[in-house]
Scaffold this motif. Structure first.
Motif, PDB file in Angstrom:
ATOM      1  N   ARG A 125       0.680  -1.191   0.031  1.00 15.59           N
ATOM      2  CA  ARG A 125       0.122  -0.101  -0.026  1.00 15.59           C
ATOM      3  C   ARG A 125       0.953   1.299  -0.071  1.00 15.59           C
ATOM      4  O   ARG A 125       1.979   1.107   0.418  1.00 15.59           O
ATOM      5  N   SER A 126       0.341   2.451  -0.547  1.00 16.82           N
ATOM      6  CA  SER A 126       1.040   3.649  -0.370  1.00 16.82           C
ATOM      7  C   SER A 126       0.833   4.246   1.141  1.00 16.82           C
ATOM      8  O   SER A 126       0.184   3.787   1.872  1.00 16.82           O
ATOM      9  N   TYR A 127       1.742   5.251   1.236  1.00 15.36           N
ATOM     10  CA  TYR A 127       1.457   6.105   2.599  1.00 15.36           C
ATOM     11  C   TYR A 127       0.345   6.627   2.677  1.00 15.36           C
ATOM     12  O   TYR A 127      -0.129   7.203   1.474  1.00 15.36           O
ATOM     13  N   LYS A 128      -0.200   7.239   3.601  1.00 17.05           N
ATOM     14  CA  LYS A 128      -1.541   7.976   4.005  1.00 17.05           C
ATOM     15  C   LYS A 128      -1.330   9.239   4.462  1.00 17.05           C
ATOM     16  O   LYS A 128      -0.654   9.245   5.835  1.00 17.05           O
ATOM     17  N   VAL A 129      -1.411  10.268   3.970  1.00 14.17           N
ATOM     18  CA  VAL A 129      -1.456  11.631   4.468  1.00 14.17           C
ATOM     19  C   VAL A 129      -2.234  11.875   5.730  1.00 14.17           C
ATOM     20  O   VAL A 129      -3.666  11.558   5.950  1.00 14.17           O
ATOM     21  N   ALA A 130      -1.623  12.202   6.968  1.00  7.07           N
ATOM     22  CA  ALA A 130      -2.530  12.247   8.343  1.00  7.07           C
ATOM     23  C   ALA A 130      -1.703  13.380   9.065  1.00  7.07           C
ATOM     24  O   ALA A 130      -0.671  14.118   8.497  1.00  7.07           O
ATOM     25  N   SER A 131      -2.157  13.386  10.186  1.00  9.77           N
ATOM     26  CA  SER A 131      -1.382  14.693  11.011  1.00  9.77           C
ATOM     27  C   SER A 131       0.003  14.193  11.197  1.00  9.77           C
ATOM     28  O   SER A 131       0.382  13.061  11.237  1.00  9.77           O
ATOM     29  N   LEU A 132       0.809  15.381  11.557  1.00 10.26           N
ATOM     30  CA  LEU A 132       2.131  15.262  11.705  1.00 10.26           C
ATOM     31  C   LEU A 132       2.442  14.324  12.963  1.00 10.26           C
ATOM     32  O   LEU A 132       2.341  15.052  14.246  1.00 10.26           O
ATOM     33  N   ASN A 137       6.509  23.451  10.826  1.00  5.64           N
ATOM     34  CA  ASN A 137       7.163  23.837   9.673  1.00  5.64           C
ATOM     35  C   ASN A 137       8.031  23.313   8.870  1.00  5.64           C
ATOM     36  O   ASN A 137       7.999  22.824   7.668  1.00  5.64           O
ATOM     37  N   GLU A 138       8.969  22.743   9.685  1.00  2.00           N
ATOM     38  CA  GLU A 138       9.815  21.786   9.192  1.00  2.00           C
ATOM     39  C   GLU A 138       9.647  20.498   8.742  1.00  2.00           C
ATOM     40  O   GLU A 138       9.950  20.152   7.666  1.00  2.00           O
ATOM     41  N   LEU A 139       8.531  19.793   9.348  1.00  2.00           N
ATOM     42  CA  LEU A 139       8.011  18.740   8.823  1.00  2.00           C
ATOM     43  C   LEU A 139       7.053  18.737   7.746  1.00  2.00           C
ATOM     44  O   LEU A 139       7.291  18.101   6.801  1.00  2.00           O
ATOM     45  N   ARG A 140       6.479  19.744   7.721  1.00  2.00           N
ATOM     46  CA  ARG A 140       5.559  20.119   6.578  1.00  2.00           C
ATOM     47  C   ARG A 140       6.303  20.388   5.360  1.00  2.00           C
ATOM     48  O   ARG A 140       6.201  19.640   4.116  1.00  2.00           O
ATOM     49  N   ALA A 141       7.463  21.270   5.327  1.00  2.00           N
ATOM     50  CA  ALA A 141       8.392  21.274   4.156  1.00  2.00           C
ATOM     51  C   ALA A 141       8.979  20.154   3.687  1.00  2.00           C
ATOM     52  O   ALA A 141       9.255  19.687   2.522  1.00  2.00           O
ATOM     53  N   LYS A 142       9.401  19.296   4.827  1.00  2.00           N
ATOM     54  CA  LYS A 142      10.262  18.035   4.500  1.00  2.00           C
ATOM     55  C   LYS A 142       9.091  16.969   3.757  1.00  2.00           C
ATOM     56  O   LYS A 142       9.521  16.387   2.747  1.00  2.00           O
ATOM     57  N   ALA A 143       8.094  17.008   4.337  1.00  2.00           N
ATOM     58  CA  ALA A 143       7.157  16.025   3.649  1.00  2.00           C
ATOM     59  C   ALA A 143       6.629  16.348   2.260  1.00  2.00           C
ATOM     60  O   ALA A 143       6.518  15.747   1.281  1.00  2.00           O
ATOM     61  N   ASN A 144       6.282  17.683   2.043  1.00  2.00           N
ATOM     62  CA  ASN A 144       5.796  18.331   0.602  1.00  2.00           C
ATOM     63  C   ASN A 144       7.172  17.852  -0.274  1.00  2.00           C
ATOM     64  O   ASN A 144       7.017  17.505  -1.394  1.00  2.00           O
ATOM     65  N   ALA A 145       8.419  18.083   0.453  1.00  2.00           N
ATOM     66  CA  ALA A 145       9.626  17.721  -0.709  1.00  2.00           C
ATOM     67  C   ALA A 145       9.730  16.325  -0.952  1.00  2.00           C
ATOM     68  O   ALA A 145      10.064  15.871  -2.019  1.00  2.00           O
ATOM     69  N   MET A 146       9.543  15.715  -0.012  1.00  2.00           N
ATOM     70  CA  MET A 146       9.629  14.107  -0.349  1.00  2.00           C
ATOM     71  C   MET A 146       8.290  13.711  -1.103  1.00  2.00           C
ATOM     72  O   MET A 146       8.519  12.520  -1.786  1.00  2.00           O
ATOM     73  N   GLN A 205      10.411   7.423   5.405  1.00  2.00           N
ATOM     74  CA  GLN A 205      10.361   8.721   6.068  1.00  2.00           C
ATOM     75  C   GLN A 205       9.014   9.399   6.015  1.00  2.00           C
ATOM     76  O   GLN A 205       8.656   9.757   7.077  1.00  2.00           O
ATOM     77  N   LEU A 206       8.442   9.309   4.920  1.00  2.00           N
ATOM     78  CA  LEU A 206       7.026   9.825   4.618  1.00  2.00           C
ATOM     79  C   LEU A 206       6.104   9.111   5.635  1.00  2.00           C
ATOM     80  O   LEU A 206       5.146   9.767   6.362  1.00  2.00           O
ATOM     81  N   ALA A 207       6.027   7.738   5.710  1.00  2.00           N
ATOM     82  CA  ALA A 207       5.208   6.994   6.451  1.00  2.00           C
ATOM     83  C   ALA A 207       5.336   7.476   7.943  1.00  2.00           C
ATOM     84  O   ALA A 207       4.341   7.449   8.916  1.00  2.00           O
TER      85      ALA A 207
END
Length: 424
Positions: free
Chosen positions: A233-240, A332-341, A410-412
């Protein structure tokens, strides 16, 4: 001895039968997770300690005191003293008094205790969230290490294939040199290529040992080779996920700040009770005398000026404000990192497709180069370059796949996904 052999055989069989699910389960049960579980127990114990303060404190006491002037064994009125004198009884006054008794103290109303109990619950939640963060972080590290190990194994296979190809070329070239058809420098160039492959394989073996040690450290399982992995399965976007323990800790900091203010601005009400039995000798007649008395009352305590407590309030406030800033910074760091990944995964998937195509192209080019070299239309340096490019393209595919797994893990982790639902 037989038991020992059986145990070693079982461990070896378990290591060989290990899969990615086994490694992930190993992370859950390894000693590093036990430390976080103890932190939860410590937070629960802190709550129990606060609730225990509502219970009465009962103490027994005993004392023997010499006074320079006759002192009452208990408070006595002038009327009672007169009655004792008329009756020629011993007066409860003595210079040496022994006292025994029990005292009791119990809080009736302390505003800060209920707030501190809420703080301990917030600390428990923070510890539980941290357990999940550490678990998924270590599982992501195991998946990343295993993917990197797979890449190194693929690279090693490519190098061994290249080595076998060069060894064949070396044997043919050696025969041609002995017959005088090729210069000796051609043989030296092939030999240099073989030595470079051996050095590269040794470097890979060193890196593999480091990855093996990392997996053993995180999961407690010793494996000889990387395990197979398949994405289901793919990762699922959720709260950080990583900010959850910080949020719970920030709540605890706020409740600590609130409790410190309540200690200064709210009164406390306490129940106090006392029972005392006193022994001595009448200072007039030297007769033994004893008496007992008890008391019970309610005490209200209201701070009027307490500078250290004011400083405690300021300290707690600064800790709370700092925790809010830390949450915003990490989010902020995690959102930027997640968007980049997320964007990187798209490019990596494309790169995997291109890498596969490139292997086919390099294989065709190598076949053409081989025919040209064997027909004497291409120098050995050029032919070796085509060999390098072909096996480099195969190694590149393994590398891109490893990057994909590491990015996915890392995204998961950032979104707090269950790895067992993603990889098998």
């Amino acid at each position: 001895m037989l038991k020992k052999v059986f145990l070693l055989s079982s461990v070896a069989l378990f290591a060989n039968a290990a899969n990615i699910t086994t490694l992930l389960n190993g992370v859950e049960n390894h000693y590093q997770m036990q430390s976080d579980k103890l932190s939860i127990s410590q937070a629960k114990n802190a709550e129990a300690l606060i609730k225990a303060q509502y219970w009465p404190k009962i103490n027994a006491f005993a004392s023997l005191t010499h006074y320079s002037y006759p002192t009452a064994l208990k408070p006595i009125t002038p009327t009672d003293s007169s009655k004792l004198l008329k009756a020629q009884k011993a007066l409860p006054f003595s210079r040496n008094i022994a006292r025994f008794g029990i005292n009791l103290s119990m809080p009736i109303y302390v505003k800060s205790l209920s707030t501190l109990a809420k703080k301990s619950k917030a600390m428990q939640q923070s510890a539980r969230d941290k357990l999940k963060v550490d678990l998924l972080k270590n599982q992501a590290a195991v998946i990343g290490a295993n993917a990197n190990w797979q890449y190194l194994e693929g690279l090693k296979r490519s190098l061994n294939q290249k080595r076998r190809t060069l060894q064949t070329i070396y044997n043919i070239t050696k025969t041609q040199v002995n017959l005088g058809r090729k210069p000796k420098i051609a043989l030296l160039k092939v030999k240099d290529g073989l030595n470079q492959i051996k050095i590269a394989i040794n470097n890979i073996n060193i890196q593999e040992q480091n990855l093996k040690a990392l997996i053993k450290t995180l999961s407690g399982i010793n494996i000889k080779h990387p395990v197979k992995m398949r994405q289901i399965r793919s990762y699922k976007v959720a709260s950080l996920l990583p900010i959850k323990p910080l949020k719970a800790k920030s709540k605890a900091n706020y409740l600590e700040y609130k409790a410190q203010k309540e200690k200064l601005y709210y009164p406390s009400v306490t129940l106090k009770a006392n029972y005392t039995k006193s022994y001595g000798k009448d200072y007039l007649s030297d007769k033994s005398v004893n008496s007992s008395y008890s008391s019970i009352g309610v005490m209200l305590n209201m701070p009027l000026l307490d500078m250290p407590q004011r400083k405690n309030i300021q300290k707690a406030k600064l800790s709370y404000l700092k925790s809010l800033i830390d949450i915003k910074k990490l989010a902020n760091e995690l959102r930027a990192k997640a968007n980049a990944m997320q964007q990187q995964l798209k490019y990596i998937k494309e790169s995997i497709r291109y890498a596969k195509e490139n292997i086919q192209n390099q294989k065709e080019l190598l076949n053409i180069a081989k025919a040209s070299y064997e027909g004497g239309r291409m120098p050995i340096e050029e032919y070796l370059r085509y060999i390098d490019e072909y096996y480099a393209s195969k190694a590149n595919l393994h590398k891109v796949r490893a990057t994909y797994w590491q990015t996915l893990a890392q995204l998961a982790f950032v979104y707090g996904n269950n790895f067992k639902r993603i990889v098998k």
